[in-house]
Write a protein that holds these residues in place. Structure first.
Motif, short mmCIF file in Angstrom:
data_model
loop_
_atom_site.label_atom_id
_atom_site.label_comp_id
_atom_site.label_asym_id
_atom_site.label_seq_id
_atom_site.Cartn_x
_atom_site.Cartn_y
_atom_site.Cartn_z
N PHE A 154 -6.14 -2.00 11.33
CA PHE A 154 -7.55 -1.65 11.23
C PHE A 154 -7.99 -0.81 12.42
CE2 PHE A 154 -12.07 -2.92 12.08
CZ PHE A 154 -12.63 -2.09 11.13
N ILE A 155 -7.62 -1.20 13.63
CA ILE A 155 -7.97 -0.43 14.83
C ILE A 155 -7.40 0.98 14.73
CG2 ILE A 155 -7.22 -0.18 17.26
CD1 ILE A 155 -9.87 -1.62 16.99
N ARG A 202 -32.21 -14.74 0.16
CA ARG A 202 -32.76 -13.40 0.31
C ARG A 202 -31.64 -12.40 0.57
NH1 ARG A 202 -36.19 -13.02 5.01
NH2 ARG A 202 -34.98 -14.76 5.82
N PRO A 203 -31.78 -11.18 0.04
CA PRO A 203 -30.75 -10.16 0.27
C PRO A 203 -30.82 -9.60 1.68
CG PRO A 203 -32.56 -9.25 -1.00
CD PRO A 203 -32.85 -10.72 -0.83
N HIS A 204 -29.72 -9.05 2.12
CA HIS A 204 -29.62 -8.43 3.44
C HIS A 204 -28.69 -7.23 3.31
CE1 HIS A 204 -27.89 -8.09 7.60
NE2 HIS A 204 -29.16 -8.25 7.91
N ALA A 205 -29.13 -6.06 3.73
CA ALA A 205 -28.31 -4.85 3.68
C ALA A 205 -28.26 -4.22 5.06
CB ALA A 205 -28.88 -3.85 2.67
N MET A 206 -27.08 -3.79 5.46
CA MET A 206 -26.89 -3.15 6.76
C MET A 206 -25.80 -2.08 6.64
SD MET A 206 -28.41 -3.86 9.56
CE MET A 206 -30.01 -4.62 9.43
N PRO A 207 -25.96 -0.98 7.38
CA PRO A 207 -24.88 0.01 7.42
C PRO A 207 -23.77 -0.47 8.34
CG PRO A 207 -26.70 0.71 8.79
CD PRO A 207 -27.13 -0.57 8.14
N VAL A 208 -22.54 -0.13 7.99
CA VAL A 208 -21.38 -0.44 8.82
C VAL A 208 -20.41 0.74 8.79
CG1 VAL A 208 -21.50 -2.96 8.51
CG2 VAL A 208 -20.12 -1.60 6.93
N TRP A 209 -19.65 0.88 9.86
CA TRP A 209 -18.48 1.74 9.82
C TRP A 209 -17.40 0.95 9.11
CZ3 TRP A 209 -17.24 4.13 15.26
CH2 TRP A 209 -18.14 5.17 15.53
N GLY A 210 -16.57 1.63 8.35
CA GLY A 210 -15.50 0.94 7.66
C GLY A 210 -14.33 1.86 7.41
N ALA A 211 -13.22 1.25 7.06
CA ALA A 211 -12.00 2.01 6.76
C ALA A 211 -11.32 1.38 5.55
CB ALA A 211 -11.07 2.00 7.97
N TRP A 212 -10.86 2.22 4.65
CA TRP A 212 -10.12 1.77 3.48
C TRP A 212 -8.67 1.57 3.89
CZ3 TRP A 212 -10.74 -0.52 -0.87
CH2 TRP A 212 -9.74 -0.50 -1.83
N SER A 213 -8.15 0.36 3.73
CA SER A 213 -6.79 0.05 4.16
C SER A 213 -5.75 0.36 3.09
CB SER A 213 -6.69 -1.44 4.52
OG SER A 213 -6.70 -2.23 3.33
N MET A 216 0.84 -1.17 0.00
CA MET A 216 0.00 0.00 0.00
C MET A 216 0.89 1.23 0.00
SD MET A 216 -2.73 1.16 2.92
CE MET A 216 -1.59 0.81 4.22
N SER A 217 0.49 2.24 -0.74
CA SER A 217 1.25 3.47 -0.79
C SER A 217 0.81 4.39 0.35
CB SER A 217 1.03 4.16 -2.13
OG SER A 217 -0.27 4.70 -2.19
N ALA A 218 1.57 5.45 0.57
CA ALA A 218 1.23 6.40 1.62
C ALA A 218 -0.12 7.07 1.37
CB ALA A 218 2.33 7.46 1.74
N SER A 219 -0.52 7.17 0.11
CA SER A 219 -1.80 7.82 -0.20
C SER A 219 -3.00 6.91 0.04
CB SER A 219 -1.81 8.26 -1.67
OG SER A 219 -1.85 7.12 -2.51
N GLY A 220 -2.74 5.63 0.32
CA GLY A 220 -3.84 4.70 0.53
C GLY A 220 -4.31 4.05 -0.75
N ALA A 221 -3.60 4.30 -1.85
CA ALA A 221 -3.98 3.70 -3.13
C ALA A 221 -3.55 2.25 -3.16
CB ALA A 221 -3.33 4.47 -4.28
#
Length: 174
Positions: free
Chosen positions: A123-124, A59-70, A1-6
């Motif tokens: 991640f934390i 059956r589909p299931h959708a839920m909101p989550v907190w997340g982070a791009w690594s 991973m680069s410093a920019s998160g790309a």
């Protein structure tokens, strides 16, 4: 991973998605294809994400989550016995979207449970910085809270201000 998160390595292949009936322009018209960095900016900035899974009965299931791009994957955590985790154990194919519908990023990928201590700490650190929380890595005890990484196989994005000239699909060769 680069410093920019790309994503490290080559940029994902970009093309115009097939969207019949919407007047979508050719890839070199309008604003043209969006760079992957445009999507990464939105993945990093989004506060909430919608996670779409499939129940074992289809059956589909959708839920909101907190997340982070690594930099390589969208990561989130969830209680081990939660509906989303039951679904992911049965079928790891998922869709995750940013909450903003006007300039969306939609990721299609395969959910993987993360247990490696260094990845959990990363991640934390991302979550604590993004959400101004003070979680310790033991919050991610894999017996209690699963940590999940969704690496894009395909992604989609568009800019509302250039609806017919910006839709872009990225393919990651996975």
């Amino acid at each position: 991973m680069s410093a920019s998160g790309a994503v490290t390595g080559p940029e994902p292949a970009a093309d115009r998605p097939h969207m019949p009936g919407y007047g979508i322009r050719d890839a070199d018209e309008g604003g043209g294809l969006l760079p992957w960095s445009w999507a990464v900016e939105r993945l990093r900035a989004a506060r909430n994400f919608w996670l779409c899974t499939v129940r074992p009965d289809g059956r589909p299931h959708a839920m909101p989550v907190w997340g982070a791009w690594s930099g390589e994957a969208l990561m989130f955590s969830s209680s081990v016995p939660s509906r989303k985790m039951v679904n992911l154990r049965a079928n790891p194919q998922v869709v995750v979207t940013t909450e903003e519908a006007e300039n969306p990023v939609v990721i299609e990928g395969r959910a993987e449970i993360v247990t490696e201590p260094g990845a959990l700490q990363r991640f934390i650190d991302l979550v604590n910085a993004k959400y101004a929380t003070g979680y310790r890595v033991d919050f991610l005890d894999p017996v209690v809270n699963a940590t999940v990484a969704v690496r894009p196989q395909r992604a989609f994005g568009l800019r509302q201000g250039d609806f017919t000239g910006s839709p872009t699909r990225w393919s990651f060769g996975t």
